[in-house]
Design an enzyme around this catalytic site. Structure first.
Site, PDB file in Angstrom:
ATOM      1  N   LEU A 160       0.827  -1.215   0.000  1.00 49.72           N
ATOM      2  CA  LEU A 160       0.000   0.000   0.000  1.00 49.72           C
ATOM      3  C   LEU A 160       0.859   1.263   0.000  1.00 49.72           C
ATOM      4  O   LEU A 160       0.590   2.196  -0.736  1.00 49.72           O
ATOM      5  CB  LEU A 160      -0.973   0.095   1.186  1.00 49.72           C
ATOM      6  CG  LEU A 160      -2.202  -0.791   1.185  1.00 49.72           C
ATOM      7  CD1 LEU A 160      -3.144  -0.331   2.310  1.00 49.72           C
ATOM      8  CD2 LEU A 160      -2.950  -0.805  -0.124  1.00 49.72           C
ATOM      9  N   ALA A 212       3.342   1.354  -3.024  1.00 50.50           N
ATOM     10  CA  ALA A 212       2.461   1.493  -4.190  1.00 50.50           C
ATOM     11  C   ALA A 212       1.919   2.917  -4.270  1.00 50.50           C
ATOM     12  O   ALA A 212       1.897   3.532  -5.344  1.00 50.50           O
ATOM     13  CB  ALA A 212       1.318   0.485  -4.106  1.00 50.50           C
ATOM     14  N   TRP A 247       3.238   5.625  -3.170  1.00 54.70           N
ATOM     15  CA  TRP A 247       4.307   6.554  -3.533  1.00 54.70           C
ATOM     16  C   TRP A 247       4.495   6.624  -5.051  1.00 54.70           C
ATOM     17  O   TRP A 247       5.045   7.582  -5.569  1.00 54.70           O
ATOM     18  CB  TRP A 247       5.630   6.136  -2.886  1.00 54.70           C
ATOM     19  CG  TRP A 247       5.678   6.323  -1.394  1.00 54.70           C
ATOM     20  CD1 TRP A 247       4.623   6.585  -0.556  1.00 54.70           C
ATOM     21  CD2 TRP A 247       6.830   6.250  -0.554  1.00 54.70           C
ATOM     22  NE1 TRP A 247       5.063   6.675   0.746  1.00 54.70           N
ATOM     23  CE2 TRP A 247       6.404   6.475   0.775  1.00 54.70           C
ATOM     24  CE3 TRP A 247       8.185   6.007  -0.791  1.00 54.70           C
ATOM     25  CZ2 TRP A 247       7.294   6.473   1.855  1.00 54.70           C
ATOM     26  CZ3 TRP A 247       9.074   6.007   0.277  1.00 54.70           C
ATOM     27  CH2 TRP A 247       8.635   6.235   1.588  1.00 54.70           C
ATOM     28  N   LYS A 301       2.520  -3.943 -10.769  1.00 53.55           N
ATOM     29  CA  LYS A 301       2.753  -5.319 -10.314  1.00 53.55           C
ATOM     30  C   LYS A 301       3.188  -5.317  -8.852  1.00 53.55           C
ATOM     31  O   LYS A 301       4.294  -4.907  -8.514  1.00 53.55           O
ATOM     32  CB  LYS A 301       3.868  -5.987 -11.135  1.00 53.55           C
ATOM     33  CG  LYS A 301       4.003  -7.472 -10.807  1.00 53.55           C
ATOM     34  CD  LYS A 301       5.378  -8.024 -11.066  1.00 53.55           C
ATOM     35  CE  LYS A 301       6.195  -8.255  -9.825  1.00 53.55           C
ATOM     36  NZ  LYS A 301       5.624  -9.109  -8.788  1.00 53.55           N
ATOM     37  N   GLY A 331      12.904  -2.265  -4.679  1.00 55.69           N
ATOM     38  CA  GLY A 331      13.242  -3.642  -4.311  1.00 55.69           C
ATOM     39  C   GLY A 331      14.740  -3.809  -4.148  1.00 55.69           C
ATOM     40  O   GLY A 331      15.432  -2.867  -3.758  1.00 55.69           O
ATOM     41  N   GLY A 354      17.082  -4.544  -9.273  1.00 55.72           N
ATOM     42  CA  GLY A 354      17.160  -3.167  -9.782  1.00 55.72           C
ATOM     43  C   GLY A 354      18.122  -3.065 -10.951  1.00 55.72           C
ATOM     44  O   GLY A 354      17.852  -2.386 -11.945  1.00 55.72           O
ATOM     45  N   GLU A 404      14.372   2.583  -6.416  1.00 55.10           N
ATOM     46  CA  GLU A 404      14.503   2.769  -4.971  1.00 55.10           C
ATOM     47  C   GLU A 404      15.002   1.449  -4.428  1.00 55.10           C
ATOM     48  O   GLU A 404      14.246   0.470  -4.392  1.00 55.10           O
ATOM     49  CB  GLU A 404      13.136   3.152  -4.380  1.00 55.10           C
ATOM     50  CG  GLU A 404      13.260   4.023  -3.141  1.00 55.10           C
ATOM     51  CD  GLU A 404      13.406   3.220  -1.864  1.00 55.10           C
ATOM     52  OE1 GLU A 404      14.559   2.817  -1.565  1.00 55.10           O
ATOM     53  OE2 GLU A 404      12.411   2.990  -1.188  1.00 55.10           O
ATOM     54  N   CYS A 441      13.922  -0.543   3.952  1.00 52.20           N
ATOM     55  CA  CYS A 441      15.088  -0.135   3.151  1.00 52.20           C
ATOM     56  C   CYS A 441      15.916   0.898   3.904  1.00 52.20           C
ATOM     57  O   CYS A 441      17.119   0.955   3.752  1.00 52.20           O
ATOM     58  CB  CYS A 441      14.662   0.368   1.778  1.00 52.20           C
ATOM     59  SG  CYS A 441      13.420   1.658   1.847  1.00 52.20           S
ATOM     60  N   GLU A 472      23.192  -5.271   3.202  1.00 53.81           N
ATOM     61  CA  GLU A 472      21.804  -5.138   3.676  1.00 53.81           C
ATOM     62  C   GLU A 472      21.317  -6.515   4.125  1.00 53.81           C
ATOM     63  O   GLU A 472      21.299  -7.461   3.334  1.00 53.81           O
ATOM     64  CB  GLU A 472      20.914  -4.611   2.548  1.00 53.81           C
ATOM     65  CG  GLU A 472      19.483  -4.394   2.985  1.00 53.81           C
ATOM     66  CD  GLU A 472      18.617  -3.776   1.893  1.00 53.81           C
ATOM     67  OE1 GLU A 472      18.546  -4.352   0.795  1.00 53.81           O
ATOM     68  OE2 GLU A 472      18.008  -2.723   2.150  1.00 53.81           O
TER      69      GLU A 472
HETATM   70  P1  NDP Z   1      13.131  -8.331  -5.365  1.00 55.49           P
HETATM   71  O1  NDP Z   1      13.920  -7.137  -5.735  1.00 55.49           O
HETATM   72  O2  NDP Z   1      13.390  -9.570  -6.112  1.00 55.49           O
HETATM   73  O3  NDP Z   1      11.552  -8.022  -5.529  1.00 55.49           O
HETATM   74  C1  NDP Z   1      10.994  -6.723  -5.624  1.00 55.49           C
HETATM   75  C2  NDP Z   1       9.919  -6.708  -6.706  1.00 55.49           C
HETATM   76  O4  NDP Z   1      10.521  -6.970  -7.979  1.00 55.49           O
HETATM   77  C3  NDP Z   1       8.850  -7.790  -6.512  1.00 55.49           C
HETATM   78  O5  NDP Z   1       7.604  -7.302  -6.964  1.00 55.49           O
HETATM   79  C4  NDP Z   1       9.371  -8.881  -7.434  1.00 55.49           C
HETATM   80  O6  NDP Z   1       8.359  -9.773  -7.827  1.00 55.49           O
HETATM   81  C5  NDP Z   1       9.875  -8.067  -8.604  1.00 55.49           C
HETATM   82  N1  NDP Z   1      10.824  -8.768  -9.465  1.00 55.49           N
HETATM   83  C6  NDP Z   1      11.600  -9.849  -9.171  1.00 55.49           C
HETATM   84  N2  NDP Z   1      12.369 -10.174 -10.238  1.00 55.49           N
HETATM   85  C7  NDP Z   1      12.073  -9.285 -11.226  1.00 55.49           C
HETATM   86  C8  NDP Z   1      12.535  -9.094 -12.563  1.00 55.49           C
HETATM   87  N3  NDP Z   1      13.462  -9.869 -13.100  1.00 55.49           N
HETATM   88  N4  NDP Z   1      12.035  -8.080 -13.285  1.00 55.49           N
HETATM   89  C9  NDP Z   1      11.110  -7.247 -12.746  1.00 55.49           C
HETATM   90  N5  NDP Z   1      10.614  -7.391 -11.494  1.00 55.49           N
HETATM   91  C10 NDP Z   1      11.102  -8.386 -10.732  1.00 55.49           C
HETATM   92  O7  NDP Z   1      13.274  -8.554  -3.807  1.00 55.49           O
HETATM   93  P2  NDP Z   1      12.969  -9.875  -2.939  1.00 55.49           P
HETATM   94  O8  NDP Z   1      11.536  -9.879  -2.624  1.00 55.49           O
HETATM   95  O9  NDP Z   1      13.497 -11.107  -3.607  1.00 55.49           O
HETATM   96  O10 NDP Z   1      13.843  -9.580  -1.622  1.00 55.49           O
HETATM   97  C11 NDP Z   1      15.222  -9.917  -1.618  1.00 55.49           C
HETATM   98  C12 NDP Z   1      16.058  -8.885  -0.877  1.00 55.49           C
HETATM   99  O11 NDP Z   1      15.855  -7.610  -1.454  1.00 55.49           O
HETATM  100  C13 NDP Z   1      15.706  -8.673   0.584  1.00 55.49           C
HETATM  101  O12 NDP Z   1      16.357  -9.587   1.403  1.00 55.49           O
HETATM  102  C14 NDP Z   1      16.176  -7.260   0.823  1.00 55.49           C
HETATM  103  O13 NDP Z   1      17.547  -7.257   1.133  1.00 55.49           O
HETATM  104  C15 NDP Z   1      15.959  -6.585  -0.498  1.00 55.49           C
HETATM  105  N6  NDP Z   1      14.719  -5.788  -0.557  1.00 55.49           N
HETATM  106  C16 NDP Z   1      14.826  -4.439  -0.486  1.00 55.49           C
HETATM  107  C17 NDP Z   1      13.690  -3.677  -0.480  1.00 55.49           C
HETATM  108  C18 NDP Z   1      13.764  -2.200  -0.355  1.00 55.49           C
HETATM  109  O14 NDP Z   1      12.770  -1.570   0.006  1.00 55.49           O
HETATM  110  N7  NDP Z   1      14.892  -1.596  -0.660  1.00 55.49           N
HETATM  111  C19 NDP Z   1      12.351  -4.246  -0.540  1.00 55.49           C
HETATM  112  C20 NDP Z   1      12.340  -5.689  -0.663  1.00 55.49           C
HETATM  113  C21 NDP Z   1      13.498  -6.403  -0.675  1.00 55.49           C
HETATM  114  P3  NDP Z   1       7.962 -11.044  -6.945  1.00 55.49           P
HETATM  115  O15 NDP Z   1       8.270 -10.757  -5.519  1.00 55.49           O
HETATM  116  O16 NDP Z   1       6.498 -11.129  -7.184  1.00 55.49           O
HETATM  117  O17 NDP Z   1       8.731 -12.180  -7.493  1.00 55.49           O
END
Ligand code: NDP
Length: 483
Positions: free
Chosen positions: A157, A160, A162, A177, A230, A235, A252, A286, A385
């Site tokens: 939420l 999303a 933001w 997504k 993520g 990224g 981000e 994060c 991290e």
């Molecule tokens: P990801 O970066 O893999 O996931 C973030 C988003 O990206 C999710 O919606 C995911 O989908 C999507 N995604 C995954 N692979 C792809 C791709 N190839 N192309 C486009 N989108 C994609 O993070 P994780 O959930 O695997 O978490 C792993 C680590 O990431 C954590 O341990 C943490 O260290 C870090 N993290 C950092 C965050 C932050 O706010 N900076 C937030 C979350 C994680 P789906 O999950 O549906 O597969």
């Protein structure tokens, strides 16, 4: 709560022929609470087509009218407040009080961008602040176009909002997504869009995993911009893929943020700020201040205060109002954090509050809250991290040393300073390399203040006027000055 998520495309909930169901898990009970029918590239294609068809009318709508829809989204969230808090805690594992803050933050974000959307009408055609003799320069703020928004699981939420709120305010159409790990709260935004008659195709939501949906979305040539929150590896992939077709990207990403406590700080206040900075959302933030730098004169006092606080954390059911530390979001995330605790053992790190001192609940993806002291700057736990309830501490002798060690990081997202004097805290903040810095205050993230960082923490800013600008193309129209 929906017990099954579908795809929201062109204003309608639709079944997908993706043919695969993903399990949505309650991280406390370790049970499957819903099946997520994973979409496929065809769903993404249809969502992008719907968004492109909706774009000409949506971008031409006045900011005033777009603002009304944004208020409608905020009102819809407010009406569902209690149910959404339950869903966030059930699916994501965070304590109810934290889920309440999330819903409040999301509502505030939609209202803030409703306001900026309304202000946009008066800004269209504004004269440039840099006058040129003989030339009239007028500025217009066009939407970037159709945007692909990808969010993680830690702040459903909120992350999303933001993205969705400023994108809609700017006049962009959206294919969104959410994370497959915590998708349940996000379905509400499509339900509300439908309830308030947001024009069809303006907001599309496609469920599924990163491989199936995330990749299809980032690769789609009908997407003008990707905004991603993520992990750093994902990224990097997103950025690489967006290079094809020279598409705009905002990232981000991760952080390894410091919190500096000087010798004149109020230790009770410092302990509270340190605790909230790392143990809120079980450290899955994060901007978690996961590196504690404490002046050597007060280190022992602070460690003692932190030990008392850690002892007082209540681990349990996130839906129980007494719980202050929930489980990690998934078994996978618990494994990741456990791996770091194993590295800590290999490196000989010294826990102040050893994991074994706290009994963790028998069920749920819990990790015991842990504080390591005197952590070397080369340690993996100091540099990487972890995204869990693990705090690494070391001592410093001077402010210059604290700043140098704090800045010695691949990341530059956030930082905190706790100090007895405001001027001293500000002086330290001035020298820190981070996008958001809190001095003697908790980690507030109001929609008015831009969010984002430098170095490996990402590219661009969300929130604030900058968050709106991220979804706009500046257009300048020049004419003779006397026209
Ligand atoms: P990801 O970066 O893999 O996931 C973030 C988003 O990206 C999710 O919606 C995911 O989908 C999507 N995604 C995954 N692979 C792809 C791709 N190839 N192309 C486009 N989108 C994609 O993070 P994780 O959930 O695997 O978490 C792993 C680590 O990431 C954590 O341990 C943490 O260290 C870090 N993290 C950092 C965050 C932050 O706010 N900076 C937030 C979350 C994680 P789906 O999950 O549906 O597969």
């Amino acid at each position: 709560m929906r017990d099954s998520c579908q795809q929201f495309i062109d204003g309608q909930w639709r079944a997908s022929d993706g043919g695969r169901d993903l399990d949505v898990v309650d991280p406390y009970r370790e049970t499957v609470i819903a099946k997520l029918p994973a979409g496929n590239a065809r769903d993404v294609d249809e969502a992008v087509r719907a968004a492109r068809e909706a774009l000409p009318a949506w971008r031409r709508l006045s900011g005033e009218a777009r603002g009304r829809y944004l208020e409608g989204l905020a009102d819809g969230l407010a009406e569902r407040h209690a149910a959404l808090c339950q869903t966030i805690s059930l699916n994501g594992g965070k304590p109810l009080a934290e889920s309440q803050l999330d819903v409040d933050d999301a509502i505030a974000c939609y209202r803030y961008y409703a306001d900026l959307a309304r202000q946009l009408d008066a800004r269209q055609g504004e004269p440039s602040a840099q006058p040129v003799a003989g030339v009239q320069i007028r500025r217009y703020f066009d939407p970037v176009g159709v945007v692909g928004l990808i969010t993680p699981w830690n702040f459903p939420l909120v992350t999303a909002a933001w993205k969705i709120a400023p994108a809609l305010a700017a006049g962009c159409c959206i294919v969104f997504k959410p994370s497959e790990v915590v998708p349940m709260p996000e379905q509400a935004i499509a339900d509300i869009a439908q309830a308030i008659d947001l024009p069809r195709g303006v907001l599309n939501l496609v469920n599924g995993d990163g491989r199936g949906i995330g990749e299809a979305l980032t690769q789609h040539t009908g997407i003008d911009k990707i905004s991603f929150t993520g992990s750093n590896p994902t990224g990097e992939t997103v950025m690489r893929v967006a290079a094809t077709g020279i598409r705009n990207v905002s990232l981000e990403l991760g952080g390894k943020s410091p919190i500096i406590v000087t010798e004149d700080a109020d230790i009770a206040q410092a302990a509270s700020l340190v605790m909230n900075g790392i143990f809120a959302n079980a450290g899955q933030i994060c901007s978690a201040t996961s590196r504690l730098l404490v002046h050597q004169a007060v280190a022992e006092d602070l460690y003692a205060a932190l030990s008392r606080h850690i002892d007082a954390l209540v681990m349990g059911d996130p839906l129980d109002e007494a719980t202050t530390l929930g489980p990690l979001v998934s078994d996978k995330q618990r494994t990741t954090v456990d791996r770091y605790l194993a590295f800590a053992k290999d490196e000989g790190l010294i826990p102040v509050r050893e994991a074994s001192h706290r009994e963790i609940p028998r069920q749920g993806f819990f990790v015991a809250p842990t504080l390591f002291r005197d952590v070397p700057v080369e340690s993996r736990l100091w540099r990487e991290e972890i995204f869990g309830p693990v705090l690494c501490a070391r001592q410093f002798a001077s402010d210059d040393e604290a700043v140098a060690v704090a800045n010695d990081s691949d990341y530059g997202l956030a930082a905190s300073v706790v100090s007895g004097g405001h001027e001293r805290a500000s002086a330290i903040a001035r020298h820190l390399t981070a996008g958001s810095i809190w001095t003697n205050i908790d980690q507030v993230a109001p929609p008015q203040a831009a969010w984002g960082g430098g170095k490996k923490s990402g590219i661009g800013r969300e929130l604030g006027p900058e968050g709106l600008a991220a979804y706009q193309e500046l257009k300048q129209v020049m004419a003779p000055a006397d026209t």
